[in-house]
Design a protein around this motif. Structure first.
Motif, PDB file in Angstrom:
ATOM      1  N   SER B 184      26.017  15.963  35.420  1.00 47.41           N
ATOM      2  CA  SER B 184      25.458  15.139  34.352  1.00 47.41           C
ATOM      3  C   SER B 184      26.499  14.232  33.726  1.00 47.41           C
ATOM      4  N   VAL B 185      27.752  14.341  34.173  1.00 51.22           N
ATOM      5  CA  VAL B 185      28.805  13.431  33.684  1.00 51.22           C
ATOM      6  C   VAL B 185      29.308  12.566  34.840  1.00 51.22           C
ATOM      7  N   PRO B 191      26.836   8.934  32.920  1.00 52.36           N
ATOM      8  CA  PRO B 191      26.494  10.232  32.350  1.00 52.36           C
ATOM      9  C   PRO B 191      25.081  10.254  31.787  1.00 52.36           C
ATOM     10  N   ILE B 193      24.392  12.693  29.546  1.00 52.53           N
ATOM     11  CA  ILE B 193      24.560  13.487  28.321  1.00 52.53           C
ATOM     12  C   ILE B 193      24.686  12.526  27.147  1.00 52.53           C
ATOM     13  N   LEU B 198      29.427  13.871  24.515  1.00 54.42           N
ATOM     14  CA  LEU B 198      30.525  13.446  25.392  1.00 54.42           C
ATOM     15  C   LEU B 198      31.846  13.414  24.630  1.00 54.42           C
ATOM     16  N   PHE B 202      34.960  15.199  26.316  1.00 53.83           N
ATOM     17  CA  PHE B 202      36.133  14.467  26.815  1.00 53.83           C
ATOM     18  C   PHE B 202      37.399  14.842  26.045  1.00 53.83           C
TER      19      PHE B 202
END
Lengths: 54, 239
Positions: B184-185, B191, B193, B198, B202
């Motif tokens: 999903s990223v 992405p 999400i 995020l 991250f």
């Protein structure tokens, strides 16, 4: 703060996941640092010994 | 590459990087944990449990990243007899094994409330477990032989063979049906999400990355010193 720590009905899973992660990463870092320092001292001692021999 | 074959040069570079990496580790973990635990919303489906993602996904990414580091180092060691590369693989392995173990443990703790089970023998979970055993096998091979050169060769070959497992981990969620969610990223179409999630993801991934840099440098220095000591010992015995 109380709201921030309230993780709902699955709180125990969330905090256990964070707890394991923190514990493992801290222990790995401390052990790596300690053995690096010890090896630094061993090299210094070995060098000093060799100088003494000559 | 061969400029770093010299331990003195490696140490100089490491000493220049170290203070920055340590500061970055503290700052990124501080910011990452704030956003992971407080500064991001609960998921509309998963509720607060989504917060496990911020320790699970970075650990899983780093488990794979460190494996590739170890395999590249092993290749350099086998192909060019590069002494520092050999030590780099040896230094990286315990860190990668720790990340992989954390990915498995936090994944189980996420799976229980979300899927109703700690574990399924599906492609993703099994291939990550295989990666954990590859790390353990690599470390065991280093310890299994008296002759350091033979041990290093055997361990490096295992690391290279095990590289085939990396694409299996990555694509396992597409190839086989699974409880694990798909990528999903890291998707070609971007992405899926929400941005609010995020940010902590991250930040935590960056924190794990700089943490790796710090611990890897300590372990490299330890391995280099050990090599120096064994060289000194063998020279002394020659007298």
């Amino acid at each position: 703060m109380a709201e921030f720590l309230d993780m709902g009905k699955h709180a125990v899973f969330i905090w256990t996941a964070y707890g394991f992660s923190a514990a493992a990463l801290v222990v790995l870092a401390l052990r790596s640092r300690a053995s690096q320092k010890a090896s630094e001292e061993q090299v210094a001692a070995a060098r000093a010994r060799r100088k003494g021999d000559n | 590459m061969h400029r770093f074959a010299n331990p003195a040069q490696f140490n100089r570079l490491a000493d220049a990087v170290m203070p920055w990496a340590m500061v970055a580790t503290v700052l990124l973990f501080g910011a990452g944990l704030y956003y992971a635990l407080a500064g991001s919303p609960p998921d509309y489906q998963q509720g607060e449990s989504v917060r496990v993602m911020y320790v699970h996904v970075p650990a899983a990414w780093m488990g794979m990243f460190v494996y590739v580091v170890m395999a590249v180092a092993s290749f350099a060691a086998l192909a060019w007899r590069h002494p520092l590369a050999l030590l780099a693989g040896k230094a990286a392995a315990p860190i990668g094994a720790t990340f992989t173990a954390l990915a498995l443990i936090t994944g189980a703790l996420w799976g229980k409330p979300m899927w109703g089970t700690y574990w399924v023998w599906d492609g993703r979970l099994t291939s990550v477990l295989v990666q954990f055993f590859l790390y353990l096998g690599y470390m065991a091979l280093w310890k299994s032989m008296e002759d350091e050169e033979k041990a290093g060769n055997a361990a490096s070959i295992l690391a290279l063979v095990g590289l085939v497992n990396i694409p299996i981990i990555k694509f396992s969620v597409d190839w086989w049906s699974t409880l694990h969610q798909p990528a999903s990223v890291m998707r070609l179409d971007g992405p899926t999400i929400d941005g609010a999630m995020l940010v902590p993801l991250f930040l935590m991934a960056a924190a794990y990355q700089v943490y790796f840099t710090v611990v890897f440098i300590w372990r490299m220095k330890f391995e280099i010193n050990n090599r120096k000591l064994s060289v000194m010992r063998s020279v002394d015995m020659g007298h």
